[in-house]
Write an enzyme that holds these catalytic residues in place. Structure first.
Site, PDB file in Angstrom:
ATOM      1  N   SER A  21       0.849  -1.184   0.000  1.00 33.52           N
ATOM      2  CA  SER A  21       0.000   0.000   0.000  1.00 33.52           C
ATOM      3  C   SER A  21       0.888   1.237   0.000  1.00 33.52           C
ATOM      4  CB  SER A  21      -0.908   0.001   1.239  1.00 33.52           C
ATOM      5  OG  SER A  21      -1.568   1.246   1.320  1.00 33.52           O
ATOM      6  N   HIS A  46      -1.219  -1.128  -4.350  1.00 33.75           N
ATOM      7  CA  HIS A  46      -2.487  -0.660  -3.788  1.00 33.75           C
ATOM      8  C   HIS A  46      -2.389   0.846  -3.549  1.00 33.75           C
ATOM      9  CE1 HIS A  46      -6.176  -1.235  -1.346  1.00 33.75           C
ATOM     10  NE2 HIS A  46      -5.670  -0.330  -0.529  1.00 33.75           N
ATOM     11  N   ASP A  48      -4.390   4.147  -2.124  1.00 36.56           N
ATOM     12  CA  ASP A  48      -5.494   4.580  -1.264  1.00 36.56           C
ATOM     13  C   ASP A  48      -5.905   6.004  -1.581  1.00 36.56           C
ATOM     14  OD1 ASP A  48      -5.997   2.369   0.624  1.00 36.56           O
ATOM     15  OD2 ASP A  48      -3.875   2.656   1.091  1.00 36.56           O
ATOM     16  N   MET A  50      -8.423   8.960  -0.445  1.00 30.40           N
ATOM     17  CA  MET A  50      -9.293   9.418   0.654  1.00 30.40           C
ATOM     18  C   MET A  50      -9.694  10.862   0.400  1.00 30.40           C
ATOM     19  SD  MET A  50      -7.259   7.860   3.921  1.00 30.40           S
ATOM     20  CE  MET A  50      -6.421   6.254   3.828  1.00 30.40           C
ATOM     21  N   HIS A  79      -8.136   1.982  -4.236  1.00 23.79           N
ATOM     22  CA  HIS A  79      -9.112   1.801  -3.158  1.00 23.79           C
ATOM     23  C   HIS A  79      -9.732   3.156  -2.861  1.00 23.79           C
ATOM     24  CE1 HIS A  79      -9.626   0.668   1.417  1.00 23.79           C
ATOM     25  NE2 HIS A  79     -10.773   0.915   0.827  1.00 23.79           N
ATOM     26  N   MET A  81     -11.813   5.545  -0.942  1.00 23.97           N
ATOM     27  CA  MET A  81     -12.504   5.844   0.321  1.00 23.97           C
ATOM     28  C   MET A  81     -13.085   7.234   0.185  1.00 23.97           C
ATOM     29  SD  MET A  81      -9.643   4.105   2.755  1.00 23.97           S
ATOM     30  CE  MET A  81      -8.471   4.072   1.392  1.00 23.97           C
ATOM     31  N   MET A 150     -11.935  -4.844   5.101  1.00 17.93           N
ATOM     32  CA  MET A 150     -11.130  -3.911   5.902  1.00 17.93           C
ATOM     33  C   MET A 150     -10.915  -4.520   7.284  1.00 17.93           C
ATOM     34  SD  MET A 150     -10.264  -1.295   4.096  1.00 17.93           S
ATOM     35  CE  MET A 150      -9.400  -0.532   5.473  1.00 17.93           C
ATOM     36  N   GLY A 158      -1.050   2.098   9.601  1.00 19.04           N
ATOM     37  CA  GLY A 158      -0.400   1.890  10.888  1.00 19.04           C
ATOM     38  C   GLY A 158      -1.305   1.519  12.041  1.00 19.04           C
ATOM     39  N   ASP A 185      -7.031  -5.725   4.231  1.00 23.19           N
ATOM     40  CA  ASP A 185      -6.353  -4.421   4.215  1.00 23.19           C
ATOM     41  C   ASP A 185      -6.425  -3.808   5.605  1.00 23.19           C
ATOM     42  OD1 ASP A 185      -5.277  -1.970   3.523  1.00 23.19           O
ATOM     43  OD2 ASP A 185      -6.988  -1.324   2.303  1.00 23.19           O
ATOM     44  N   GLY A 186      -5.251  -3.624   6.201  1.00 27.19           N
ATOM     45  CA  GLY A 186      -5.174  -2.939   7.494  1.00 27.19           C
ATOM     46  C   GLY A 186      -4.533  -3.803   8.555  1.00 27.19           C
ATOM     47  N   GLY A 207       0.918  -1.809   4.157  1.00 23.79           N
ATOM     48  CA  GLY A 207       1.657  -0.561   4.020  1.00 23.79           C
ATOM     49  C   GLY A 207       2.833  -0.508   4.972  1.00 23.79           C
TER      50      GLY A 207
HETATM   51  C1  DX5 Z   1      -6.353   2.263   5.374  1.00 21.23           C
HETATM   52  C2  DX5 Z   1      -5.900   1.858   3.985  1.00 21.23           C
HETATM   53  C3  DX5 Z   1      -4.822   0.849   3.946  1.00 21.23           C
HETATM   54  C4  DX5 Z   1      -3.556   1.252   4.648  1.00 21.23           C
HETATM   55  C5  DX5 Z   1      -3.037   0.028   5.323  1.00 21.23           C
HETATM   56  O1  DX5 Z   1      -7.542   2.947   5.308  1.00 21.23           O
HETATM   57  O2  DX5 Z   1      -6.982   1.342   3.237  1.00 21.23           O
HETATM   58  O3  DX5 Z   1      -4.547   0.406   2.619  1.00 21.23           O
HETATM   59  O4  DX5 Z   1      -2.555   1.763   3.802  1.00 21.23           O
HETATM   60  O5  DX5 Z   1      -1.934   0.405   6.072  1.00 21.23           O
HETATM   61  P1  DX5 Z   1      -1.240  -0.593   7.106  1.00 21.23           P
HETATM   62  O6  DX5 Z   1      -0.739  -1.767   6.359  1.00 21.23           O
HETATM   63  O7  DX5 Z   1      -0.161   0.273   7.675  1.00 21.23           O
HETATM   64  O8  DX5 Z   1      -2.278  -0.973   8.136  1.00 21.23           O
HETATM   65 ZN    ZN Z   2      -6.505   0.488   1.264  1.00 21.53          ZN
END
Ligand code: DX5
Ligand code: ZN
Length: 232
Positions: A21, A46, A48, A50, A79, A81, A150, A158, A185-186, A207
């Site tokens: 990510s 991936h 993200d 937002m 992705h 959001m 999720m 993080g 993811d997460g 990530g």
């Molecule tokens: C969070 C994102 C993830 C995020 C995951 O809303 O959708 O893709 O980057 O990060 P880590 O792997 O650090 O939990």
């Molecule tokens: Zn994501």
């Protein structure tokens, strides 16, 4: 424009797929960061997105995806959001995303968005927040290429993996056809990836545990082995 090349997820080998990510990457050096994870065996990237409304955080928009597209042939999995995915699907598709995943909570008509993505020659993914039950996906499930569970509240990297999502992963896997991918993811780390694999996930988005590792390329291999070992 990428054009219609069929389902882009067919390019991702079956079995364990590792998806770094980019949210956790150093955005001043995305080119080098991408080189590093692809050399380490990453199967896709991936991205993200937002909007500061659907989630409190802001990240990046179509211009960044366009630049990533010009730089790499790797599968770009966006992705979304965002509050209104219907407004943004075309723009990210045009920017060169290969697959776009949107939230079931953000649209009254997920089937229309999946159909539009497929018309555009893109992969279509559906995702859901931790408090949304698997049953919310029932109608759209057969139509998508990937389901993303999720395993944290969307919005930030993080965070700590929510193991109460494991039952949902297993429930969704039971409802999917073999060719449909199931992503998590997460909070995916060496400590959590095995249980996700055992529950039926096969695409692992990570990530922090990749980009903040001392050796991101090695971290990908370790995550892959942990997933293939099913948590052993
Ligand atoms: C969070 C994102 C993830 C995020 C995951 O809303 O959708 O893709 O980057 O990060 P880590 O792997 O650090 O939990
Ligand atoms: Zn994501």
């Amino acid at each position: 424009m990428t054009g219609k090349r069929g389902n882009p997820w067919r390019r991702v080998p079956s079995g364990v797929a590792i998806a770094p990510s980019l949210l956790a990457a150093d955005f001043a050096h995305l080119d080098r960061q991408i080189d590093t994870v692809l050399a380490g065996g990453a199967d896709l990237l991936h991205v993200d997105v937002m909007d500061g409304h659907f989630v409190p955080n802001l990240t990046l928009g179509p211009p960044v995806v366009r630049s990533l597209r010009a730089y790499t042939d790797a599968l770009l999995d966006v992705h979304l959001m965002v509050t209104d995915p219907a407004t943004y699907i075309e723009r990210f598709a045009d920017a060169g995303a290969d697959s776009i995943t949107f939230h079931i909570e953000a649209t009254p008509d997920p089937m229309a968005l999946v159909a539009r993505l497929h018309e555009l020659g893109k992969g279509a993914g559906i995702t859901l927040k931790p408090n949304t039950p698997a049953t919310a996906l029932e109608a759209v499930l057969p139509a998508v290429d990937v389901v993303l569970v999720m395993t944290v509240e969307p919005g930030y990297g993080g965070q700590t993996f929510m193991d109460n999502q494991l039952a949902k992963i297993a429930e969704i896997r039971r409802r999917l056809a073999p060719h449909q991918r199931l992503a998590v993811d997460g909070g995916i780390t060496l400590a959590t990836i095995g249980s996700c694999a055992q529950a039926g996930a096969d695409v692992f988005i990570a990530g922090t545990s990749i980009f903040r590792a001392s050796d991101p390329a090695a971290a990908i291999g370790e995550l892959r082995r942990a997933a293939e070992g099913g948590g052993e």
